[in-house]
Design a protein around this motif. Structure first.
Motif, PDB file in Angstrom:
ATOM      1  N   VAL A  91       7.885  -5.017   4.579  1.00 48.17           N
ATOM      2  CA  VAL A  91       8.656  -3.782   4.727  1.00 48.17           C
ATOM      3  C   VAL A  91       7.704  -2.614   4.929  1.00 48.17           C
ATOM      4  CG1 VAL A  91      10.345  -2.235   3.643  1.00 48.17           C
ATOM      5  CG2 VAL A  91      10.428  -4.687   3.164  1.00 48.17           C
ATOM      6  N   ARG A  92       8.067  -1.719   5.831  1.00 44.77           N
ATOM      7  CA  ARG A  92       7.349  -0.455   6.020  1.00 44.77           C
ATOM      8  C   ARG A  92       8.366   0.672   5.865  1.00 44.77           C
ATOM      9  NH1 ARG A  92       3.084   1.228  10.607  1.00 44.77           N
ATOM     10  NH2 ARG A  92       2.893   3.377   9.965  1.00 44.77           N
ATOM     11  N   THR A  93       8.139   1.536   4.874  1.00 45.19           N
ATOM     12  CA  THR A  93       9.031   2.662   4.592  1.00 45.19           C
ATOM     13  C   THR A  93       8.279   3.951   4.868  1.00 45.19           C
ATOM     14  OG1 THR A  93      10.076   1.379   2.836  1.00 45.19           O
ATOM     15  CG2 THR A  93      10.465   3.754   2.823  1.00 45.19           C
ATOM     16  N   SER A  94       8.887   4.858   5.632  1.00 47.00           N
ATOM     17  CA  SER A  94       8.303   6.165   5.932  1.00 47.00           C
ATOM     18  C   SER A  94       9.299   7.232   5.513  1.00 47.00           C
ATOM     19  CB  SER A  94       8.015   6.310   7.426  1.00 47.00           C
ATOM     20  OG  SER A  94       7.177   5.281   7.885  1.00 47.00           O
ATOM     21  N   GLU A 115       4.103   0.289   2.302  1.00 48.58           N
ATOM     22  CA  GLU A 115       4.130  -0.959   3.068  1.00 48.58           C
ATOM     23  C   GLU A 115       3.864  -2.139   2.140  1.00 48.58           C
ATOM     24  OE1 GLU A 115       1.991  -1.066   6.865  1.00 48.58           O
ATOM     25  OE2 GLU A 115       1.527   1.046   6.490  1.00 48.58           O
ATOM     26  N   ASP A 116       4.517  -3.264   2.425  1.00 48.63           N
ATOM     27  CA  ASP A 116       4.189  -4.497   1.717  1.00 48.63           C
ATOM     28  C   ASP A 116       4.252  -5.668   2.689  1.00 48.63           C
ATOM     29  OD1 ASP A 116       6.745  -5.933   1.733  1.00 48.63           O
ATOM     30  OD2 ASP A 116       7.442  -4.522   0.217  1.00 48.63           O
ATOM     31  N   THR A 117       3.739  -6.778   2.257  1.00 54.10           N
ATOM     32  CA  THR A 117       3.727  -7.987   3.083  1.00 54.10           C
ATOM     33  C   THR A 117       4.640  -9.054   2.482  1.00 54.10           C
ATOM     34  OG1 THR A 117       1.779  -8.793   1.913  1.00 54.10           O
ATOM     35  CG2 THR A 117       1.390  -7.580   3.955  1.00 54.10           C
ATOM     36  N   PHE A 163       4.221   6.925   2.940  1.00 53.26           N
ATOM     37  CA  PHE A 163       4.296   5.637   3.618  1.00 53.26           C
ATOM     38  C   PHE A 163       4.101   4.536   2.584  1.00 53.26           C
ATOM     39  CE2 PHE A 163       2.546   8.750   6.555  1.00 53.26           C
ATOM     40  CZ  PHE A 163       3.424   8.642   7.623  1.00 53.26           C
ATOM     41  N   SER A 177       0.847  -1.182   0.000  1.00 53.28           N
ATOM     42  CA  SER A 177       0.000   0.000   0.000  1.00 53.28           C
ATOM     43  C   SER A 177       0.888   1.241   0.000  1.00 53.28           C
ATOM     44  CB  SER A 177      -0.945  -0.001   1.193  1.00 53.28           C
ATOM     45  OG  SER A 177      -0.229   0.169   2.403  1.00 53.28           O
ATOM     46  N   GLU A 233      11.392  -0.120   8.333  1.00 59.84           N
ATOM     47  CA  GLU A 233      11.123  -1.160   9.316  1.00 59.84           C
ATOM     48  C   GLU A 233      10.896  -2.459   8.546  1.00 59.84           C
ATOM     49  OE1 GLU A 233       7.953  -0.175  12.042  1.00 59.84           O
ATOM     50  OE2 GLU A 233       8.389   1.950  11.746  1.00 59.84           O
ATOM     51  N   SER A 234      11.672  -3.478   8.858  1.00 61.85           N
ATOM     52  CA  SER A 234      11.522  -4.757   8.188  1.00 61.85           C
ATOM     53  C   SER A 234      12.225  -5.837   8.983  1.00 61.85           C
ATOM     54  CB  SER A 234      12.112  -4.700   6.772  1.00 61.85           C
ATOM     55  OG  SER A 234      11.859  -5.898   6.077  1.00 61.85           O
TER      56      SER A 234
END
Length: 76
Positions: free
Chosen positions: A58-61, A16-18, A14, A1, A51-52
């Motif tokens: 992965v979550r990228t901000s 994010e993926d799974t 932001f 997303s 964050e991963s």
């Protein structure tokens, strides 16, 4: 997303993926794309957080100052 928010003179992005995820500390030390991303965001006076963990996606901000009137906010 993917989500983009503009507020308080800042743009926040932001992503994010799974997916498979990875160890961010190891990735920064391998001289790959994360170091380049961090440097580009720093040059734009912003911040980057990744964050991963393996198996956790992965979550990228990314936070960047908005450009207003011909220059960066607060710059002549």
């Amino acid at each position: 997303s993917v989500r983009v928010i503009a507020k308080g003179g800042m743009m926040e992005l932001f992503i994010e993926d799974t997916g498979a995820g990875f160890d961010p500390h190891e990735a920064y030390n391998n001289g790959g794309g994360l170091g380049g991303m961090r440097e580009r965001v720093r040059l734009l006076e912003g911040s980057l957080e990744i964050e991963s963990a393996p198996g956790r996606g992965v979550r990228t901000s990314i936070r960047l100052p908005l450009i207003t009137g011909g220059g960066r906010k607060g710059k002549p």
